[in-house]
Enzyme design. Structure first.
Site, short mmCIF file in Angstrom:
data_model
loop_
_atom_site.label_atom_id
_atom_site.label_comp_id
_atom_site.label_asym_id
_atom_site.label_seq_id
_atom_site.Cartn_x
_atom_site.Cartn_y
_atom_site.Cartn_z
N HIS B 216 -23.51 -26.32 -11.51
CA HIS B 216 -25.33 -26.59 -12.57
C HIS B 216 -26.01 -27.13 -11.27
O HIS B 216 -27.56 -25.92 -11.38
CB HIS B 216 -25.55 -27.25 -13.60
N TYR B 220 -30.34 -25.24 -9.20
CA TYR B 220 -31.68 -26.16 -9.34
C TYR B 220 -31.49 -25.84 -7.89
O TYR B 220 -33.06 -25.63 -6.75
CB TYR B 220 -31.44 -27.36 -9.80
N HIS B 367 -29.16 -14.16 -18.85
CA HIS B 367 -29.68 -15.39 -18.56
C HIS B 367 -30.22 -15.36 -17.11
O HIS B 367 -31.66 -15.52 -16.45
CB HIS B 367 -29.22 -16.37 -19.20
N PHE B 368 -29.39 -16.19 -15.87
CA PHE B 368 -29.57 -16.45 -15.25
C PHE B 368 -29.93 -15.42 -14.17
O PHE B 368 -30.33 -15.37 -12.86
CB PHE B 368 -28.33 -16.90 -14.67
N HIS B 369 -29.83 -14.12 -14.03
CA HIS B 369 -30.73 -12.78 -13.62
C HIS B 369 -32.17 -13.27 -14.12
O HIS B 369 -33.02 -13.13 -12.41
CB HIS B 369 -30.30 -11.71 -13.66
N ARG B 430 -19.14 -9.77 -20.62
CA ARG B 430 -19.35 -9.54 -19.30
C ARG B 430 -18.17 -9.54 -18.26
O ARG B 430 -17.47 -9.96 -18.70
CB ARG B 430 -20.38 -10.48 -19.48
N ARG B 431 -17.98 -9.35 -17.20
CA ARG B 431 -17.43 -8.98 -16.19
C ARG B 431 -15.93 -8.26 -17.02
O ARG B 431 -15.19 -8.34 -16.27
CB ARG B 431 -16.66 -10.20 -16.06
#
Lengths: 277, 549
Positions: B216, B220, B367-369, B430-431
């Protein structure tokens, strides 16, 4: 800026704010996580604080499930094919067995050849098979009114003796079953090849004539009505003493007319009583 | 060219040079998963190698090289003196580059299709792990250099507040050092010994727990350059002032503290931990909204100051007056839109209960894209456009093309991620390399997947434009560029409390929080639980097509 105003001086407000905030957040989240959240159970009353902390740490009380009543253990037979069993069976004495067999002749016929489709022929059967069936009757693993009482009256040694006696008799009709020119084509196929599409193994690979497997009776010349009734009993789960459920599995796949055909094929084409009815 | 400028430039070129092929891989992966037949669509083994390389480049290479280059540039320009330790910095650069190439070649050979998150007990070729170790370990030289440069400046300028840009850069470096502990331990103690055959079994649960420390905080670490730009470059580019210097310092301190003891929310569905610590870390995760909201507030306020200064009137009239033709201003606007949408999605991911709705679906990928690929990377572009004239000494050619590039990236990312969010809610895992769109539950996802493929190629076009713009600018005529200017606060700091001018207290608090949050979850493996399992070696064997059906 000098060291006296440094971060480790108590009058520096940011140091105090930082530490107390961090401690407060950990405390609040720990109380919520370990005492409130862990306390609630999906099935059952809330946990005590100590049990909740343990659950929060990942120790689950897995003893609870083991305490629940379990369904009774069911085994198809008491017999296991061990050296002990074999030595007991091979200790059977034919002379003593002949004396015991006097009790059998009323139904299974003189010399173990039955005259009725209700009763199987015993002459020439493997001693292991007879011994196992007697033990199954004795233990209630196979049910047939008269036989359960008779088997309970027999000791284990007497069972071995009578099994040895019948194993020594000659078969009533050892003529090869396959001589019935094309009349039982489907039966012939099932007995000799089986039906792989339905997961049915060839009968002859255990019950002869291709091969004989331990604990499986030779079926050639057996009473057709008897064979048919046993197949139906396996299919319906009424008879359950096949150790690996193989007969229940196979019989469930058979159609009634196939059972009949197989029985007649093995029985040498002699129409039995049931067929006449 | 100045020594530190060349350092920054080389780092940026490695970052963006590998970024573009990684975007190409990403676009192909989307095509491969779609109902429309892509080249090599019958080779799921290549798909997994591609996902691994895409993730490795985007998560480790682009970000680490960009952050290092940006850090060197900020250190040189904000402190107003040459960087100390350029030789060490170049050594670090080459170690990282060798590691990158080692990892990339191993993945391309098909012997490391384990994804960049490693997923023990999956086991790759040892050279992939050694490459990753060199890349991450080499960047620790940068961490030390940032610390030396900031503290050296403080010694030479007693009583002076460290410039916010350098303060934030050093926070980034410390954050990365803390974060990297997890992955470096996992690589050196678990994966590399097993991959070389020195051990027989693999402690998958401990490995995953160690990686969660990184997983995580690394996000950041990726985010920080964007936030540094929000605070120190955006107000300047918009022609205004930073609303508050103290808010900036507190934001970066909070990021340092709150991004570390929270990684276990990546293990919410893992069995090796009890619910207590999962909740504690989820709770701490939610606190990261504080620096985010403080930032949104400060940046909006700073932009409002700029807009009103430029003659904007009324409640929202100042927005129109902002210089939207400036790449930096345009990028921050687009970035905040994506950050807002992605942030709300993230609240669902980190919630202990809601996570199970979307766990391991394409919602998570979306989300993370949106957050990283969108909100953060678009700021990387803007930073590059801002820095390029300063470090190359050449003017940025075609600013119009740069605006197109930013808009295309924004649109492409929206077209990619909105369908992914929807298919995630429809249950698409996913994946997964291939889907059978004839199945009635999969069929409705088809049109959405096709839409995301189109978005993928819009992104590829945008990435190619980036290369064109950077190349053209560097080949241009040398001009005298204005020196790098960082935004001045409305009230420039005269005196800053010691604790807001350094990291001693905050690093101690991080240490205490890490012990509280991870002490037991990691300690339990050494005295309570054994999770060692046989490794599953990922080989380069391809799966014959008929076995797929």
């Amino acid at each position: 800026m000098t060291r006296s105003k440094g971060p480790f001086k108590a009058d520096n407000p940011w140091r105090r704010i930082g530490w107390s905030l961090a401690a407060g957040l950990v405390l609040v989240s720990a109380v919520l996580g370990f005492l409130v959240l862990s306390r609630e159970q999906q099935n059952g009353p809330p946990l005590s604080p100590w049990a909740a902390i343990c659950a929060g740490l990942g120790f689950t009380s897995s003893t609870r499930a083991a305490d629940e009543p379990q369904p009774p253990l069911r085994t198809p037979t008491r017999i296991a094919w061990t050296h002990e069993t074999f030595s007991r069976i091979s200790g059977g004495n034919t002379e003593r067995g002949e004396f015991v067999a006097i009790n059998c002749t009323a139904c299974h016929g003189e010399n173990g050849v039955s005259s009725s489709g209700l009763y199987p022929n015993l002459a020439g059967m493997k001693a292991e098979f007879i011994y196992k069936q007697l033990d199954d009757f004795r233990a209630g693993k196979r049910m047939w009114g008269a036989m359960n009482g008779i088997a309970q009256a027999l000791s284990s040694d007497a069972s071995a003796d009578v099994a040895a006696y019948f194993a020594n008799r000659t078969k009533a009709n050892d003529s090869h079953a396959a001589d019935n020119d094309g009349e039982y084509d489907s039966a012939k196929r099932l007995v000799n090849i089986g039906d792989p599409a339905r997961g049915i193994a060839a009968c002859s690979s255990c019950h002869g004539p291709n091969a004989y497997k331990l604990g499986a009776p030779s079926l050639q010349g057996q009473q057709p009505d008897y064979i048919e009734r046993q197949l139906a009993a396996f299919a319906q789960g009424v008879r359950q003493n096949d150790i690996n459920e193989q007969m229940r599995t196979i019989a469930r796949q058979l159609k009634p007319e196939e059972m009949r055909d197989i029985a007649e094929y093995y029985g040498g084409g002699r129409p039995g009583q049931l067929a006449k009815q | 060219m100045h020594k530190s400028s060349r350092l920054a430039l080389y780092h940026f070129w490695v970052a963006f040079g590998l970024f573009v092929p990684a975007v190409l891989l990403g676009a192909w992966q989307m095509w491969m998963r779609s109902p429309s037949p892509a080249p090599l669509h019958d080779r799921p083994d290549i798909y997994y190698a591609s996902v691994t390389l895409h993730g490795t480049i985007m998560a480790y290479v682009l970000t680490t090289f960009f952050a290092m280059g940006f850090g060197y540039a900020v250190a040189a320009t904000s402190l107003g003196r040459p960087i100390r330790g350029t030789k060490a910095a170049w050594i670090g650069f080459w170690i990282c580059l060798v590691g990158t190439l080692m990892a990339a070649v191993t993945v391309l050979s098909g012997n490391a299709s384990v994804l960049y998150t490693f997923y023990p007990p999956l086991l790759a070729s040892p050279w992939y792990y050694v490459g990753a170790f060199l890349l991450i370990g080499g960047s620790m030289i940068w961490v030390v250099l940032m610390s030396i440069n900031m503290n050296g400046w403080k010694r030479d300028n007693p009583g002076q507040p460290v410039p916010l840009a350098m303060f934030a850069t050093t926070a980034t470096a410390y954050l990365w050092a803390w974060a990297a502990i997890g992955v470096l331990l996992e690589l050196s103690c678990i994966l590399i010994p097993r991959a070389f055959g020195w051990t027989n079994l693999i402690d998958a649960a401990l490995g995953r727990t160690l990686f969660s420390i990184t997983l995580h905080a690394i996000v950041y670490f990726w985010l920080m350059p964007a936030y540094i730009a929000f605070y120190t470059l955006v107000p300047q580019a918009a022609g205004g002032r930073l609303y508050s210097d103290t808010m900036g310092r507190l934001t970066f301190i909070m990021f340092l503290v709150f991004s570390l003891p929270v990684g276990m929310h990546h293990l919410l569905a893992d069995p090796e931990h009890g619910s207590g610590f999962k909740f504690v870390q989820s709770f701490l995760t939610s606190l990261v909204v504080l620096p985010t909201l403080v930032t949104v507030f400060s940046i909006s306020a700073s932009l409002e100051i700029a807009g009103r200064h430029r003659g904007g009137r009324g409640r929202l009239g100042w927005i129109r007056k902002l210089p939207w033709d400036q790449p930096m201003v345009l990028a921050v606007g687009l970035s905040l839109v994506m950050l807002g949408l992605g942030g709300f999605g993230g609240i669902i991911n980190m919630s202990y209960a809601m996570n199970s709705m979307i766990h391991n679906t394409s919602w998570v990928t979306a989300h993370f894209h949106l957050i990283f690929g969108g909100a953060v990377v678009i700021m990387y572009f803007a930073i590059a456009y801002e820095m390029w004239p300063r470090i190359t000494g050449k003017a940025l050619r075609s600013p119009r093309l740069a605006r197109w590039q930013l808009w295309l990236w924004f649109l492409g990312m929206m077209i990619v991620t909105i369908p992914w969010h929807i298919t995630g809610l429809m249950g698409q895992p996913r994946r997964i390399a291939t889907f059978d769109y004839d199945i009635s539950t999969v069929a409705p996802m088809g049109p959405w997947v096709i839409a995301s493929v189109i978005g993928g190629f819009v992104l590829l076009l945008s990435a190619l434009l980036l290369l064109v713009i950077l190349f053209r600018s560097q080949l241009g005529k040398r001009v005298l560029a204005a020196p790098m200017q960082y935004a001045l606060a409305v009230n420039p700091p005269k005196h800053v409390p010691v604790s807001l001018n350094g990291f001693a207290v905050w690093n101690s608090i991080v240490l205490a929080l890490m012990i509280a949050a991870y002490g037991y979850p990691i300690g339990q493996f050494f005295f309570l639980k054994a999770h060692k399992v046989p490794a599953i070696e990922v080989t380069s064997q391809s799966v014959p097509a008929q076995e797929l059906k």
